[in-house]
Design a protein around this motif. Structure first.
Motif, PDB file in Angstrom:
ATOM      1  N   GLU A 169       0.838  -1.205   0.000  1.00 47.75           N
ATOM      2  CA  GLU A 169       0.000   0.000   0.000  1.00 47.75           C
ATOM      3  C   GLU A 169       0.869   1.250   0.000  1.00 47.75           C
ATOM      4  N   PRO A 170       1.287   1.650  -1.187  1.00 42.71           N
ATOM      5  CA  PRO A 170       2.251   2.752  -1.284  1.00 42.71           C
ATOM      6  C   PRO A 170       1.797   4.023  -0.567  1.00 42.71           C
ATOM      7  N   ARG A 171       0.503   4.291  -0.560  1.00 43.79           N
ATOM      8  CA  ARG A 171       0.070   5.556   0.051  1.00 43.79           C
ATOM      9  C   ARG A 171       0.294   5.555   1.562  1.00 43.79           C
ATOM     10  N   HIS A 172       0.398   4.369   2.149  1.00 45.34           N
ATOM     11  CA  HIS A 172       0.633   4.296   3.589  1.00 45.34           C
ATOM     12  C   HIS A 172       2.070   3.903   3.934  1.00 45.34           C
ATOM     13  N   GLU A 173       2.737   3.214   3.015  1.00 42.88           N
ATOM     14  CA  GLU A 173       4.058   2.665   3.347  1.00 42.88           C
ATOM     15  C   GLU A 173       5.211   3.547   2.874  1.00 42.88           C
ATOM     16  N   ILE A 174       4.883   4.641   2.188  1.00 44.34           N
ATOM     17  CA  ILE A 174       5.944   5.537   1.706  1.00 44.34           C
ATOM     18  C   ILE A 174       5.835   6.866   2.441  1.00 44.34           C
ATOM     19  N   ASP A 175       6.958   7.340   2.973  1.00 44.38           N
ATOM     20  CA  ASP A 175       6.937   8.559   3.790  1.00 44.38           C
ATOM     21  C   ASP A 175       7.115   9.830   2.971  1.00 44.38           C
ATOM     22  N   ILE A 176       7.982   9.774   1.970  1.00 43.94           N
ATOM     23  CA  ILE A 176       8.203  10.963   1.138  1.00 43.94           C
ATOM     24  C   ILE A 176       8.302  10.554  -0.329  1.00 43.94           C
ATOM     25  N   ALA A 177       7.930  11.468  -1.201  1.00 41.69           N
ATOM     26  CA  ALA A 177       7.965  11.155  -2.630  1.00 41.69           C
ATOM     27  C   ALA A 177       8.553  12.325  -3.408  1.00 41.69           C
ATOM     28  N   GLU A 178       9.290  11.967  -4.437  1.00 42.14           N
ATOM     29  CA  GLU A 178       9.826  12.967  -5.370  1.00 42.14           C
ATOM     30  C   GLU A 178       9.345  12.619  -6.774  1.00 42.14           C
ATOM     31  N   PRO A 179       8.031  12.823  -7.043  1.00 39.63           N
ATOM     32  CA  PRO A 179       7.554  12.612  -8.418  1.00 39.63           C
ATOM     33  C   PRO A 179       8.128  13.691  -9.325  1.00 39.63           C
ATOM     34  N   TYR A 180       8.294  13.359 -10.595  1.00 41.62           N
ATOM     35  CA  TYR A 180       8.901  14.304 -11.533  1.00 41.62           C
ATOM     36  C   TYR A 180       7.906  15.433 -11.828  1.00 41.62           C
ATOM     37  N   ASP A 181       8.375  16.674 -11.697  1.00 47.36           N
ATOM     38  CA  ASP A 181       7.493  17.844 -11.808  1.00 47.36           C
ATOM     39  C   ASP A 181       8.025  18.893 -12.787  1.00 47.36           C
TER      40      ASP A 181
ATOM     41  N   VAL B  33      10.165   7.402  -2.413  1.00 47.30           N
ATOM     42  CA  VAL B  33      10.157   6.994  -3.822  1.00 47.30           C
ATOM     43  C   VAL B  33      10.490   8.217  -4.686  1.00 47.30           C
ATOM     44  N   ALA B  34      11.343   8.009  -5.680  1.00 48.54           N
ATOM     45  CA  ALA B  34      11.646   9.059  -6.658  1.00 48.54           C
ATOM     46  C   ALA B  34      11.273   8.532  -8.037  1.00 48.54           C
ATOM     47  N   GLN B  35      10.844   9.462  -8.891  1.00 48.36           N
ATOM     48  CA  GLN B  35      10.347   9.036 -10.205  1.00 48.36           C
ATOM     49  C   GLN B  35      10.676  10.092 -11.242  1.00 48.36           C
ATOM     50  N   ALA B  36      10.973   9.630 -12.446  1.00 45.09           N
ATOM     51  CA  ALA B  36      11.137  10.553 -13.568  1.00 45.09           C
ATOM     52  C   ALA B  36      10.317  10.040 -14.742  1.00 45.09           C
ATOM     53  N   TRP B  37      10.173  10.871 -15.719  1.00 43.79           N
ATOM     54  CA  TRP B  37       9.236  10.617 -16.820  1.00 43.79           C
ATOM     55  C   TRP B  37       9.795  11.309 -18.045  1.00 43.79           C
ATOM     56  N   GLY B  38       9.564  10.725 -19.199  1.00 44.40           N
ATOM     57  CA  GLY B  38      10.087  11.411 -20.374  1.00 44.40           C
ATOM     58  C   GLY B  38       9.996  10.589 -21.636  1.00 44.40           C
ATOM     59  N   ASP B  39      11.096  10.563 -22.394  1.00 39.38           N
ATOM     60  CA  ASP B  39      11.125  10.043 -23.762  1.00 39.38           C
ATOM     61  C   ASP B  39      10.073  10.797 -24.568  1.00 39.38           C
ATOM     62  N   GLU B  40       9.188  10.089 -25.278  1.00 37.39           N
ATOM     63  CA  GLU B  40       8.108  10.778 -25.994  1.00 37.39           C
ATOM     64  C   GLU B  40       6.936  10.923 -25.020  1.00 37.39           C
ATOM     65  N   MET B  41       7.217  11.364 -23.816  1.00 34.98           N
ATOM     66  CA  MET B  41       6.237  11.547 -22.736  1.00 34.98           C
ATOM     67  C   MET B  41       5.559  10.228 -22.369  1.00 34.98           C
TER      68      MET B  41
END
Ligand SMILES: [Zn+2]
Ligand SMILES: [Zn+2]
Lengths: 158, 385, 167
Positions: B272-284, B367-375
């Motif tokens: 359950e990521p919403r409860h088991e993860i304390d901080i997040a760095e989604p790509y913005d 958790v950290a995340q990035a996004w890209g290529d052709e979106m």
């Protein structure tokens, strides 16, 4: 769907395009100092790593082998020797040149690296590996802080 | 697979234009990361390089150009490339180099010098898109994000004002980041009144282009335990690519991010990521992307990210902080280096070393995340202590 | 962020440093021109456009329409089975009112780039521009129709459709 084999390339219609950007490059910390020395003082500088006992030309701010910061700069003799060379008869786009261009990698005594440049005041068939050469600078007023502040390297005639 | 830890990190200031060359930035940062964990180049067994399209630095095969600054002299060296997703993937790649047992210490280097590309790095995308069906329309990079943001708002009834809150939050978070390019206190009205670039995307919804570098040091368990009391473990990694045909995926939801996240969460044993993860760095890179990506990361249900933002749950002091670093919007968007910066932020946060940005309550997993290529690429890494 | 780190590297330059040439820099413009071949699938797609028709391909296994037309199905990883003719009408999947062009240059009059779900394709969208009418009145779900270039001016390109107009 079978793959059509093209037999008449001239009849195909490719879509043409370009990449609408150009590059603007700062010379960086080491490059700034290196080219300003050529421009102002007409001298080639190297950066020395004492622990690896290497003098880098062109100079860098770090030693690639031991990763230490290079703060010791020293002047390199403006005389070197041809490490290797080529005689180019075509330009960047493959067009024939009126005059062939002699391009050499010039090495210097006690230096790790060297300088890629043109050779002048010499015929292609006279150039040989190991040939002693010296730097020929543009006049100070014409120097802009560029590798082209050096007009070319020319043979040292004894 | 072996256990792998992040043991060191470094980054440059993120800047509109750096005096340093790309390789000088790479060296300054690599050296800093090694110094931070008392390692030298001799201890490094291999190097991975993450850097976005060559055209951004206007140097072809720029990984070769950057190699000496990255410490790759006479070492196994490889460049991984997933466009905007590259940075977090660089961390994933360093992880599997060590987890595989092939190497004990891997340096993960990222660099970008976008100021070299004029008049604007966006021009370089003309040769990224489809040459026949997309570029001839006079396509602009911003259109892609505008389409996605519009579709996202439409699907969930989310407003531009709600999305603007992400810019407000991240630029404010960045005030405490010593390397930030665009920190500041702005308001929702500032965002709403900023220049329309490609509606619904406005000037202050967009991250800047940046020069900068960021580096992480990855080590196998035995090495990590020997050199530090505070290893930060890689618990999971994942990456996934969707179809590049933009007309064949529904833009309202990043399915590929979900797949990448599930790969990483399965590895980490997270149910359950919403409860088991304390901080997040989604790509913005854009304000809406933080929300879009957070939903893909399963940090909330589809369409719920805006409400969490409005309710303040994603603030640094909230229930689950998103982009406590200040993100791409505040720190800057040196594409690959921003992805690595996000992983570095988790590293500093989980070690309690984030200074003025420190998330209270001793966060234990991020958790950290990035996004890209052709979106349509998602790259994800989970770190924990 | 670490006791050992006191100074964050990097030397920011200002616009002035460049304009006033306080630092050395050099410039280079790539002298490259590309010629891209459309290939098999797109070749058929553009031949269709030249005749004023939008054509896709169909994979009989997953029963999908591929648009723009392609030679293989990336899901089933097999060649497609047939060409299908689609309508030159569709609905707006998403759109933007854009003041930026290719190199982020600003446009005085905005364009309305959109993804348009082509009727008969099962919801597959293509990228194109909407014109005619107030840009701010465009809506997701709006019906649009292709406006073609005159037959003699079509050259087998995506721009053989001049734009899409609200119906
Ligand atoms: Zn050395
Ligand atoms: Zn199929």
């Amino acid at each position: 769907m079978p793959v059509d084999k093209i037999t008449q390339v001239s009849q195909t219609k490719p879509w043409h395009g370009q990449i609408p950007v150009y590059g603007q490059y700062t010379y960086g910390i080491a490059g700034e100092r290196f080219f300003r020395e050529i421009k102002a003082n007409g001298r080639i500088m190297g950066a020395k790593c004492s622990s690896c006992n290497l003098t880098y030309v062109p100079p860098r701010i770090y030693c690639e082998r031991c990763f230490s910061e290079l703060t010791e700069w020293l002047q390199i003799p403006d005389r070197g020797a041809v490490h290797t060379f080529t005689v180019s008869h075509v330009d960047l786009d493959g067009n024939r040149l009126d005059e062939p261009l002699i391009v050499a990698f010039v090495e210097f005594d006690g230096v790790h690296g060297g300088i890629v440049h043109r050779l002048g005041e010499v015929e292609p068939d006279q150039v040989y590996i190991g040939m002693p050469v010296e730097m020929r600078l543009k006049s100070k007023a014409k120097r802009t802080g560029s590798i082209l502040d050096i007009s070319y390297f020319k043979p040292i005639r004894v | 697979m072996r256990k792998v830890a992040v043991v060191g990190a470094g980054m440059t200031k993120f800047m509109r234009r750096a005096h340093e060359t790309g390789k000088e930035l790479a060296w300054e940062t690599s050296r800093m990361a090694l110094d931070s964990c008392d390692l030298t180049l001799k201890d490094v067994d291999c190097v991975v390089m993450g850097t976005a399209p060559d055209a951004f630095d206007m140097i072809h095969m720029k990984h070769e150009y950057l190699s000496d600054g990255a410490g790759a002299w006479r070492k196994p060296y490889v460049r991984g490339f997933l466009g905007g997703g590259t940075g977090v993937f660089t961390a994933c790649q360093a992880w599997y180099h060590v987890a595989s047992g092939l190497f004990d210490v891997c340096l993960a280097v990222s660099e970008e010098k976008m100021s070299s590309c004029l008049p604007h790095p966006q021009g370089a995308f003309v040769t990224c898109w489809d040459q026949f069906t997309e570029s001839p329309l006079g396509t602009s990079l911003l259109w892609f994000f505008a389409w996605e943001m519009n579709r996202y708002m439409h699907a969930h009834g989310i407003t531009e004002r709600e999305i603007a809150l992400v810019s407000v939050k991240n630029k404010k978070n960045a005030i405490e980041h010593p390397c930030a390019q665009l920190p500041g206190e702005i308001t929702v009205d500032d965002v709403m009144n900023s220049e329309i670039m490609a509606w619904p995307v406005k000037r202050l919804d967009v991250s800047p282009t940046s020069d900068g570098a960021a580096v992480l040091v990855f080590a196998a368990e035995d090495v990590a335990k020997r050199i530090t009391d505070k290893p930060v473990w890689v618990e999971g990694a994942g990456w996934c690519l969707d179809t590049m045909y933009i007309g064949q995926r529904d833009l309202y939801y990043p399915k590929y991010v979900e797949y990448a996240a599930r790969m990483a969460y399965d590895m980490a044993g997270i149910k359950e990521p919403r409860h088991e993860i304390d901080i997040a760095e989604p790509y913005d890179p854009f304000s809406y992307k933080e929300l879009h990506n957070a939903e893909g990361l399963l940090l909330c249900g589809k369409g719920e990210a805006a409400k969490l933002t409005v309710d303040g749950e994603t603030q640094r002091t909230g229930r689950q902080p998103w982009c406590p670093s200040g993100g791409a919007l505040g720190v800057g968007n040196a594409i690959a280096a921003t992805g690595v910066m996000k992983v570095a932020e988790l590293f500093w946060q989980l070690r309690g070393e984030a200074g003025g940005r420190q998330v209270p309550g001793k966060p234990r997993r991020g958790v950290a995340q990035a996004w890209g290529d052709e979106m349509q690429v998602g790259t994800v890494i989970v770190l924990g202590v | 962020m670490n006791e050992k780190v006191k100074v964050w590297p990097g030397t920011p330059l200002s616009e002035k440093d460049i304009i006033e040439k306080r630092v050395l820099f050099t410039e280079w413009e790539p002298n490259l021109k590309y010629a891209w071949d459309a290939g098999v699938g797109y070749g058929g797609y553009f031949a269709g456009l030249k005749e004023g028709r939008i054509v896709g391909t169909e994979c009989a296994k997953c029963r999908r329409v591929l648009l723009p037309a392609r030679a293989f199905c990336e899901w089933c990883f097999r060649t497609v089975d047939r060409w299908v003719q689609l309508n030159d009408t569709g609905i707006v999947n998403t759109f933007s009112v854009a003041y930026t062009g290719t190199a982020a240059e600003r446009l005085k009059d905005p364009l309305v780039p959109a993804l348009i779900e082509i009727d008969g394709s099962g919801g597959v969208a293509i990228m194109h521009l909407i014109r005619g009418g107030d840009p701010w009145k465009v809506k997701i779900g709006m019906k649009v129709k292709a406006v073609w270039k005159p037959k003699g001016k079509r050259e087998g390109s995506i721009n053989d459709i001049e734009y899409w107009k609200p119906v």
